[in-house]
Design an enzyme around this catalytic site. Structure first.
Site, PDB file in Angstrom:
ATOM      1  N   ARG A 120      -9.935   0.545   9.045  1.00 39.08           N
ATOM      2  CA  ARG A 120      -9.529  -0.815   9.402  1.00 39.08           C
ATOM      3  C   ARG A 120     -10.557  -1.511  10.282  1.00 39.08           C
ATOM      4  NH1 ARG A 120      -3.412   0.294   9.080  1.00 39.08           N
ATOM      5  NH2 ARG A 120      -2.530  -1.778   9.261  1.00 39.08           N
TER       6      ARG A 120
ATOM      7  N   LYS B 126       0.840  -1.215   0.000  1.00 36.61           N
ATOM      8  CA  LYS B 126       0.000   0.000   0.000  1.00 36.61           C
ATOM      9  C   LYS B 126       0.871   1.261   0.000  1.00 36.61           C
ATOM     10  CE  LYS B 126      -2.052  -1.159   3.893  1.00 36.61           C
ATOM     11  NZ  LYS B 126      -1.375  -2.440   4.199  1.00 36.61           N
TER      12      LYS B 126
ATOM     13  N   ARG C  23      11.643  -6.056   4.531  1.00 36.52           N
ATOM     14  CA  ARG C  23      11.406  -4.614   4.409  1.00 36.52           C
ATOM     15  C   ARG C  23      12.352  -3.836   5.323  1.00 36.52           C
ATOM     16  NH1 ARG C  23       5.664  -2.084   5.444  1.00 36.52           N
ATOM     17  NH2 ARG C  23       5.898  -3.177   7.414  1.00 36.52           N
TER      18      ARG C  23
ATOM     19  N   ARG D 193      11.453  -1.917  10.900  1.00 38.89           N
ATOM     20  CA  ARG D 193      10.392  -1.393  11.755  1.00 38.89           C
ATOM     21  C   ARG D 193      10.194  -2.315  12.951  1.00 38.89           C
ATOM     22  NH1 ARG D 193       5.168   0.145   8.149  1.00 38.89           N
ATOM     23  NH2 ARG D 193       4.109  -1.130   9.699  1.00 38.89           N
TER      24      ARG D 193
ATOM     25  N   ARG E 117      -0.278  -9.099  13.203  1.00 40.89           N
ATOM     26  CA  ARG E 117      -0.882  -8.042  12.375  1.00 40.89           C
ATOM     27  C   ARG E 117      -1.711  -8.656  11.245  1.00 40.89           C
ATOM     28  NH1 ARG E 117       4.263  -5.412  10.585  1.00 40.89           N
ATOM     29  NH2 ARG E 117       2.975  -4.138   9.225  1.00 40.89           N
TER      30      ARG E 117
HETATM   31  P1  AP5 Z   1       4.856  -1.701   1.802  1.00 46.14           P
HETATM   32  O1  AP5 Z   1       4.514  -0.795   0.665  1.00 46.14           O
HETATM   33  O2  AP5 Z   1       5.652  -1.153   2.935  1.00 46.14           O
HETATM   34  O3  AP5 Z   1       3.528  -2.435   2.328  1.00 46.14           O
HETATM   35  P2  AP5 Z   1       2.296  -1.863   3.142  1.00 46.14           P
HETATM   36  O4  AP5 Z   1       1.068  -2.511   2.590  1.00 46.14           O
HETATM   37  O5  AP5 Z   1       2.324  -0.363   3.161  1.00 46.14           O
HETATM   38  O6  AP5 Z   1       2.618  -2.496   4.555  1.00 46.14           O
HETATM   39  P3  AP5 Z   1       2.540  -1.932   6.043  1.00 46.14           P
HETATM   40  O7  AP5 Z   1       3.188  -2.961   6.902  1.00 46.14           O
HETATM   41  O8  AP5 Z   1       3.087  -0.530   6.136  1.00 46.14           O
HETATM   42  O9  AP5 Z   1       1.042  -1.925   6.267  1.00 46.14           O
HETATM   43  P4  AP5 Z   1       0.353  -2.028   7.614  1.00 46.14           P
HETATM   44  O10 AP5 Z   1      -1.032  -1.814   7.171  1.00 46.14           O
HETATM   45  O11 AP5 Z   1       0.564  -3.229   8.422  1.00 46.14           O
HETATM   46  O12 AP5 Z   1       1.126  -0.948   8.504  1.00 46.14           O
HETATM   47  P5  AP5 Z   1       0.678   0.480   9.005  1.00 46.14           P
HETATM   48  O13 AP5 Z   1       1.878   1.307   9.074  1.00 46.14           O
HETATM   49  O14 AP5 Z   1      -0.519   0.962   8.276  1.00 46.14           O
HETATM   50  O15 AP5 Z   1       5.627  -2.968   1.166  1.00 46.14           O
HETATM   51  C1  AP5 Z   1       6.120  -4.008   1.995  1.00 46.14           C
HETATM   52  C2  AP5 Z   1       7.438  -4.564   1.402  1.00 46.14           C
HETATM   53  O16 AP5 Z   1       7.145  -5.193   0.148  1.00 46.14           O
HETATM   54  C3  AP5 Z   1       8.481  -3.479   1.098  1.00 46.14           C
HETATM   55  O17 AP5 Z   1       9.758  -4.003   1.383  1.00 46.14           O
HETATM   56  C4  AP5 Z   1       8.328  -3.207  -0.415  1.00 46.14           C
HETATM   57  O18 AP5 Z   1       9.535  -2.768  -1.004  1.00 46.14           O
HETATM   58  C5  AP5 Z   1       7.916  -4.587  -0.906  1.00 46.14           C
HETATM   59  N1  AP5 Z   1       7.018  -4.521  -2.075  1.00 46.14           N
HETATM   60  C6  AP5 Z   1       5.961  -3.682  -2.263  1.00 46.14           C
HETATM   61  N2  AP5 Z   1       5.341  -3.949  -3.432  1.00 46.14           N
HETATM   62  C7  AP5 Z   1       6.006  -5.017  -3.987  1.00 46.14           C
HETATM   63  C8  AP5 Z   1       5.836  -5.771  -5.187  1.00 46.14           C
HETATM   64  N3  AP5 Z   1       4.852  -5.496  -6.057  1.00 46.14           N
HETATM   65  N4  AP5 Z   1       6.709  -6.781  -5.413  1.00 46.14           N
HETATM   66  C9  AP5 Z   1       7.719  -7.073  -4.530  1.00 46.14           C
HETATM   67  N5  AP5 Z   1       7.940  -6.393  -3.381  1.00 46.14           N
HETATM   68  C10 AP5 Z   1       7.083  -5.376  -3.107  1.00 46.14           C
HETATM   69  O19 AP5 Z   1       0.176   0.140  10.495  1.00 46.14           O
HETATM   70  C11 AP5 Z   1       1.050  -0.196  11.529  1.00 46.14           C
HETATM   71  C12 AP5 Z   1       0.279  -0.258  12.832  1.00 46.14           C
HETATM   72  O20 AP5 Z   1      -0.306   1.041  13.128  1.00 46.14           O
HETATM   73  C13 AP5 Z   1      -0.906  -1.218  12.873  1.00 46.14           C
HETATM   74  O21 AP5 Z   1      -0.494  -2.534  13.178  1.00 46.14           O
HETATM   75  C14 AP5 Z   1      -1.760  -0.581  13.997  1.00 46.14           C
HETATM   76  O22 AP5 Z   1      -1.221  -0.877  15.276  1.00 46.14           O
HETATM   77  C15 AP5 Z   1      -1.582   0.898  13.759  1.00 46.14           C
HETATM   78  N6  AP5 Z   1      -2.602   1.448  12.859  1.00 46.14           N
HETATM   79  C16 AP5 Z   1      -2.388   1.993  11.624  1.00 46.14           C
HETATM   80  N7  AP5 Z   1      -3.565   2.382  11.095  1.00 46.14           N
HETATM   81  C17 AP5 Z   1      -4.531   2.077  11.982  1.00 46.14           C
HETATM   82  C18 AP5 Z   1      -5.946   2.206  11.984  1.00 46.14           C
HETATM   83  N8  AP5 Z   1      -6.606   2.730  10.937  1.00 46.14           N
HETATM   84  N9  AP5 Z   1      -6.625   1.780  13.073  1.00 46.14           N
HETATM   85  C19 AP5 Z   1      -5.983   1.285  14.141  1.00 46.14           C
HETATM   86  N10 AP5 Z   1      -4.639   1.095  14.198  1.00 46.14           N
HETATM   87  C20 AP5 Z   1      -3.929   1.499  13.126  1.00 46.14           C
END
Ligand code: AP5
Length: 224
Positions: free
Chosen positions: A90, A15, A129, A162, A173
């Site tokens: 979410r 994402k 990552r 991270r 997660r």
């Molecule tokens: P990346 O683009 O980083 O993936 P992502 O989907 O953004 O993953 P996240 O882990 O950031 O999502 P998340 O939803 O768990 O975390 P968030 O920060 O929102 O890509 C991942 C890897 O794959 C990278 O190395 C990239 O290079 C590689 N890649 C990408 N595309 C590729 C492809 N096509 N082919 C090959 N490799 C590829 O949330 C973290 C925490 O915050 C949550 O656990 C929660 O505690 C809290 N939180 C956040 N939002 C909320 C909410 N709305 N409500 C409650 N708690 C929340």
């Protein structure tokens, strides 16, 4: 109608990677609730202290806190024409709150981009990552490493793992996603807002699919 675009999918699906590409093309702000929480943690705010415990355990931060933070962010002038919402909503409460917030502006969600990748590939992506702790640039040790080990190509900052990418937290997660977030797909399907994206393609190919999906959504009548 403004472009409020939801990037939806499990942890590690890409994402944030896709949001970075879309930001350059559409001049919309990238509103990632995970990044907003990490910024609060870095600044040692009360909200950051509260969020950290939940994030370190791989759990969702409580809805009231998250919704309040999101409201504040999308009321900023740079979101007047829309935003790329990454990691929000979410939960059912967050989806309802988003609909209400946008309705207050006379707006609605344009499209929900549901990106999918099998779980074993997600775990591999998360394990490899690395993220710049200064500017947030995302790398992958296998598919997209920084040119100089541990140093960000973009800003020269330190590239680190991270805290919530440790294996036991990654699994938690993904479970939380399946139990609490995945059910929202039906909510958005009922509203005919979901576009399916195959996240297993290369980054440029996924980007291409997303551009086509956004094009289709703009050609449809608005769903308010
Ligand atoms: P990346 O683009 O980083 O993936 P992502 O989907 O953004 O993953 P996240 O882990 O950031 O999502 P998340 O939803 O768990 O975390 P968030 O920060 O929102 O890509 C991942 C890897 O794959 C990278 O190395 C990239 O290079 C590689 N890649 C990408 N595309 C590729 C492809 N096509 N082919 C090959 N490799 C590829 O949330 C973290 C925490 O915050 C949550 O656990 C929660 O505690 C809290 N939180 C956040 N939002 C909320 C909410 N709305 N409500 C409650 N708690 C929340």
């Amino acid at each position: 109608m403004a472009d409020f675009i939801v990037l939806f999918g499990p942890p590690g699906v890409g994402k944030g990677t896709q949001a970075e590409l879309l930001v350059r093309r559409f001049k919309l702000p990238h509103v990632a609730t995970g990044d907003l929480f990490r910024d609060h943690i870095k600044r040692h705010t009360p909200l950051g202290r509260l969020a950290k415990g939940y994030m370190d355990r791989g759990e969702l931060v409580p809805d009231a806190v998250t919704i309040g933070m999101l409201r504040e962010r999308i009321e900023q002038p740079d979101a007047a024409n829309g935003a790329l919402l990454d990691g929000f909503p979410r939960s059912a409460a967050q989806a309802d709150a988003l609909a209400q917030l946008l309705a207050e502006k006379g707006e609605a969600v344009r499209v929900v981009l549901l990106i999918s990748v099998p779980t074993d590939a997600l775990l591999e992506r998360l394990a490899n990552r690395r993220t710049c702790s200064r500017c947030g640039a995302v790398y992958n040790l296998v598919t997209n490493p920084p040119q100089q080990d541990g140093t960000c190509d973009r800003c020269g900052g330190p590239v680190v793992q991270r805290a919530d990418d440790q294996p036991e937290v990654q699994k938690k997660r993904i479970d939380v996603y399946l139990q609490q977030t995945m059910p929202l797909v039906d909510y958005y399907r009922e509203r005919r807002l979901v576009e399916e994206i195959d996240g297993q393609q290369t980054i440029p190919e996924v980007h291409h699919q997303i551009l086509e999906a956004i094009g289709r959504s703009r050609a449809r009548p608005a769903q308010r």
